[in-house]
Design a protein around this motif. Structure first.
Motif, PDB file in Angstrom:
ATOM      1  N   ASP C   9      31.263  31.830  40.330  1.00  0.00           N
ATOM      2  CA  ASP C   9      32.122  30.841  39.223  1.00  0.00           C
ATOM      3  C   ASP C   9      32.155  31.723  37.982  1.00  0.00           C
ATOM      4  O   ASP C   9      32.869  31.681  37.197  1.00  0.00           O
ATOM      5  N   MET C  10      30.948  32.552  37.650  1.00  0.00           N
ATOM      6  CA  MET C  10      30.969  33.272  36.398  1.00  0.00           C
ATOM      7  C   MET C  10      31.121  32.332  35.184  1.00  0.00           C
ATOM      8  O   MET C  10      31.865  32.731  34.270  1.00  0.00           O
ATOM      9  N   GLY C  11      30.551  31.126  35.123  1.00  0.00           N
ATOM     10  CA  GLY C  11      30.476  30.137  33.925  1.00  0.00           C
ATOM     11  C   GLY C  11      32.168  30.095  33.662  1.00  0.00           C
ATOM     12  O   GLY C  11      32.412  29.636  32.444  1.00  0.00           O
ATOM     13  N   GLY C  12      32.893  29.877  34.649  1.00  0.00           N
ATOM     14  CA  GLY C  12      34.407  29.568  34.492  1.00  0.00           C
ATOM     15  C   GLY C  12      35.026  30.384  34.331  1.00  0.00           C
ATOM     16  O   GLY C  12      36.450  30.243  34.215  1.00  0.00           O
ATOM     17  N   TYR C  13      34.561  31.736  34.101  1.00  0.00           N
ATOM     18  CA  TYR C  13      35.455  32.909  33.775  1.00  0.00           C
ATOM     19  C   TYR C  13      35.700  33.816  34.999  1.00  0.00           C
ATOM     20  O   TYR C  13      36.132  34.995  34.746  1.00  0.00           O
ATOM     21  N   ALA C  14      35.686  33.260  36.322  1.00  0.00           N
ATOM     22  CA  ALA C  14      35.566  34.008  37.489  1.00  0.00           C
ATOM     23  C   ALA C  14      37.017  34.666  37.402  1.00  0.00           C
ATOM     24  O   ALA C  14      37.302  35.992  37.966  1.00  0.00           O
ATOM     25  N   GLY C  15      37.897  33.933  36.897  1.00  0.00           N
ATOM     26  CA  GLY C  15      39.345  34.746  37.140  1.00  0.00           C
ATOM     27  C   GLY C  15      39.607  35.936  35.921  1.00  0.00           C
ATOM     28  O   GLY C  15      40.569  36.534  36.331  1.00  0.00           O
ATOM     29  N   PHE C  16      38.552  36.311  35.172  1.00  0.00           N
ATOM     30  CA  PHE C  16      38.595  37.348  34.330  1.00  0.00           C
ATOM     31  C   PHE C  16      37.641  38.490  34.787  1.00  0.00           C
ATOM     32  O   PHE C  16      37.918  39.682  34.753  1.00  0.00           O
ATOM     33  N   VAL C  17      36.321  37.904  35.016  1.00  0.00           N
ATOM     34  CA  VAL C  17      35.187  38.895  35.596  1.00  0.00           C
ATOM     35  C   VAL C  17      35.499  39.452  36.848  1.00  0.00           C
ATOM     36  O   VAL C  17      35.703  40.869  36.832  1.00  0.00           O
ATOM     37  N   TRP C  18      35.726  38.987  37.646  1.00  0.00           N
ATOM     38  CA  TRP C  18      35.943  39.601  38.940  1.00  0.00           C
ATOM     39  C   TRP C  18      37.264  40.677  39.016  1.00  0.00           C
ATOM     40  O   TRP C  18      37.001  41.594  39.702  1.00  0.00           O
ATOM     41  N   PRO C  19      38.441  39.973  38.534  1.00  0.00           N
ATOM     42  CA  PRO C  19      39.539  41.099  38.513  1.00  0.00           C
ATOM     43  C   PRO C  19      39.173  42.196  37.635  1.00  0.00           C
ATOM     44  O   PRO C  19      39.640  43.293  37.832  1.00  0.00           O
ATOM     45  N   SER C  20      38.310  42.065  36.760  1.00  0.00           N
ATOM     46  CA  SER C  20      37.969  43.448  35.949  1.00  0.00           C
ATOM     47  C   SER C  20      37.504  44.416  36.999  1.00  0.00           C
ATOM     48  O   SER C  20      37.538  45.514  36.807  1.00  0.00           O
ATOM     49  N   TYR C  21      36.362  44.007  37.772  1.00  0.00           N
ATOM     50  CA  TYR C  21      35.537  44.743  38.488  1.00  0.00           C
ATOM     51  C   TYR C  21      36.354  45.096  39.797  1.00  0.00           C
ATOM     52  O   TYR C  21      36.402  46.417  40.225  1.00  0.00           O
ATOM     53  N   GLY C  22      37.461  44.487  39.920  1.00  0.00           N
ATOM     54  CA  GLY C  22      38.319  44.616  41.156  1.00  0.00           C
ATOM     55  C   GLY C  22      39.162  45.758  40.732  1.00  0.00           C
ATOM     56  O   GLY C  22      39.628  46.654  41.699  1.00  0.00           O
ATOM     57  N   VAL C  23      40.025  45.726  39.599  1.00  0.00           N
ATOM     58  CA  VAL C  23      40.643  46.893  39.133  1.00  0.00           C
ATOM     59  C   VAL C  23      40.123  48.258  39.056  1.00  0.00           C
ATOM     60  O   VAL C  23      40.705  49.146  39.591  1.00  0.00           O
ATOM     61  N   ALA C  24      38.738  48.116  38.519  1.00  0.00           N
ATOM     62  CA  ALA C  24      37.940  49.322  38.381  1.00  0.00           C
ATOM     63  C   ALA C  24      37.716  49.884  39.915  1.00  0.00           C
ATOM     64  O   ALA C  24      38.102  51.072  40.076  1.00  0.00           O
ATOM     65  N   ALA C  25      37.496  49.008  40.691  1.00  0.00           N
ATOM     66  CA  ALA C  25      37.346  49.398  42.163  1.00  0.00           C
ATOM     67  C   ALA C  25      38.288  50.095  42.833  1.00  0.00           C
ATOM     68  O   ALA C  25      38.297  51.145  43.274  1.00  0.00           O
ATOM     69  N   VAL C  26      39.469  49.348  42.661  1.00  0.00           N
ATOM     70  CA  VAL C  26      40.727  49.773  43.362  1.00  0.00           C
ATOM     71  C   VAL C  26      41.279  51.246  42.796  1.00  0.00           C
ATOM     72  O   VAL C  26      41.504  52.011  43.660  1.00  0.00           O
ATOM     73  N   VAL C  27      41.389  51.127  41.447  1.00  0.00           N
ATOM     74  CA  VAL C  27      41.841  52.465  40.813  1.00  0.00           C
ATOM     75  C   VAL C  27      40.846  53.404  41.149  1.00  0.00           C
ATOM     76  O   VAL C  27      41.230  54.780  41.257  1.00  0.00           O
ATOM     77  N   MET C  28      39.497  53.350  40.841  1.00  0.00           N
ATOM     78  CA  MET C  28      38.752  54.701  40.938  1.00  0.00           C
ATOM     79  C   MET C  28      38.616  54.937  42.553  1.00  0.00           C
ATOM     80  O   MET C  28      38.445  56.133  42.669  1.00  0.00           O
TER      81      MET C  28
END
Lengths: 241, 161, 93
Positions: C9-28
């Motif tokens: 849940d990331m303190g309610g910020y799941a929709g921002f934290v996980w996509p950040s790591y996702g974008v980095a993983a996909v691009v790199m």
């Protein structure tokens, strides 16, 4: 520099470094992810969104680092015509562009919940967007000519001219009012580091991982460019002979 | 060798000229690169009533007054202050004592009518426990000063003039 | 279990934290795979060509006669190849 100018010798060195840079990348990425997502604390103001920092800040550092490396390689190529310098600049551009895309998109994902906006046209964000266009322009220009050398020269000049943007990005938050806050990590200068030690572990681990990622992809990319150049030479010899 | 040297001088000179030109241009357009005006900037270069601009600073402690959807607060740069009225949703980081950038215009009474509000945070990151113990031990002052610097931008000192 | 839910849940910020790591993983990750596959492809083509054109000696000769050969574009390369084809012409200095 002369030692690296010879492709055959360069290949030997690159192949010796590659496994090490890949290992460093994997190891520090593991440490960075575990600390960044699990073991590090939330921020007193920003809560869990501070974890975005561990991707956003290292990738932003890399956008400047890779561009500077590309500009130096372009300079060496323009002045001394070292073939490997051209290949290094060409192989750097996509890596730098990738880091810039990550920096911009994670910045938007962080800005929305904290600032209240995905994007603002302040000096910092705008200058980083220009950097992305410089990377893309470099790649387009380098491959725009039938004569490869002309493409290399034109792209190298663009890389050098575009370097003026790097200090602008770095100091935009100090020179002008921006929504983006000033730097938290200043190795030199009075302000020092304003991030708690528990958050520096994942930050620096990810920074090392991203740097090792660059070294690894760069060496693979140069190796690939050397192979492609040999293929071109052989094909031409075939046609001519 | 001489050709290489000539190329070296040629490229270096070109870069030098480019750097000088960029510095001149940046100095000339410096004002338009400011993302927001601080209350001090506003005092020095008044903006016509009704003209849209951005105002930035710290939300003054104890100044926030919520009345349903409408919220009143005071923006300060610790030298001058400007009262602000805003109706709408606030960002999560909007807090008293924290940085803020609002876009809108001044009304005849000198009140800033904000159309939107963005939060601006400082460069300090720490866990909540550390922040608490800093406050208890009285070392907090430093952090607040840092926040004030961040909110003011570097408007008075840092502009490259 | 509750801890796990809180983590995601990331303190309610799941929709921002996980996509950040996702974008980095996909691009790199995407770039890494692209460079890796390009490298394997080009080195395989090179090996095939080298085998077809009579092994390593030929390649080395081609490289040496154009010691700056790697960075050279088509036009200059064509000159050199032509010079090789007719040894009498002397070749480019």
């Amino acid at each position: 520099m002369h030692r690296f100018a010879n492709p055959t010798r360069f290949l030997r060195i690159a192949n010796a470094i590659l496994p090490w840079s890949a290992a460093v990348m994997a190891l520090s990425l593991g440490v960075g992810l575990v600390y960044g997502l699990v073991l590090s604390p939330p921020d007193y103001q920003q809560g869990e969104t501070v974890r975005i920092m561990y991707v956003h800040v290292p990738s932003s550092w890399m956008t400047l680092f890779v561009y500077t490396a590309m500009a130096i390689a372009s300079f060496v190529y323009l002045v001394w015509k070292h073939p490997v310098a051209d290949l290094a600049a060409r192989a750097s551009a996509p890596v730098g562009a990738a880091f810039t895309v990550i920096s911009l998109s994670t910045g938007a994902l962080w800005g929305k919940p904290m600032w209240g906006a995905w994007w603002v046209w302040d000096a910092r964000l705008t200058s980083v967007l220009i950097l992305l266009f410089l990377y893309l322009g470099y790649m387009a220009l380098a491959n725009a000519f039938d004569d490869r050398q002309r493409g290399s020269r034109a792209a190298a000049i663009l890389a050098l001219v575009g370097w003026v943007n790097i200090p602008i990005i770095k100091f935009s938050v100090d020179w002008w009012n921006t929504l983006h806050q000033p730097a938290s990590v200043n190795p030199v200068g009075e302000s020092g580091i304003s991030i708690d030690a528990s958050m520096l572990v994942p930050l620096f681990a990810m920074a090392i991982a991203f740097k090792a990622y660059y070294v690894t992809t760069l060496l693979m990319g140069i190796r690939r460019e050397i192979a492609a150049a040999k293929v071109r030479t052989l094909r031409l010899a075939e046609v001519q002979g | 060798m001489t050709r290489k040297k000539r190329r070296l001088y040629f490229v270096s000179l070109g870069l030098l000229a480019l750097g000088a030109a960029t510095a001149l241009i940046l100095t000339a357009v410096s004002d338009s690169l400011l993302y927001f005006y601080s209350p001090t900037d506003l005092r020095e270069r008044p903006v016509a009533e009704g003209q849209r601009f951005r105002l930035g600073g710290l939300v003054e402690e104890g100044s926030v007054d919520k009345d349903g959807e409408t919220i009143r607060f005071v923006v300060t740069d610790l030298v001058y202050t400007v009262p602000v009225v805003y109706t709408g949703i606030l960002p999560d980081l909007f807090r008293e004592g924290q940085g803020v950038v609002t876009e809108g215009s001044l009304d005849p009474a000198g009140v800033f009518l904000a159309a939107n509000v963005l939060a601006k945070h400082d460069e300090n990151y720490m866990p909540p426990e550390v922040a608490d113990s800093l406050k208890e031990s009285g070392y907090w002052e430093e952090g607040v000063d840092g926040a004030a610097d961040a909110a003011q931008g570097a408007a008075p000192a840092g502009a490259p003039q | 279990m509750e801890q796990l839910i809180a983590f995601f849940d990331m303190g309610g910020y799941a929709g921002f934290v996980w996509p950040s790591y996702g974008v980095a993983a996909v691009v790199m990750g995407g770039l890494f795979v692209a460079v890796w596959r390009g490298l394997r492809h080009d080195e395989r083509v090179l090996a095939r060509l080298q085998a077809a054109t009579g092994g390593r000696r030929r390649v080395r000769a081609a490289e040496e006669s154009g010691s700056r050969g790697i960075d050279t574009g088509g036009a200059r390369m064509a000159d050199q190849a032509a010079a090789r084809a007719t040894p009498d012409s002397g070749g480019p200095a």
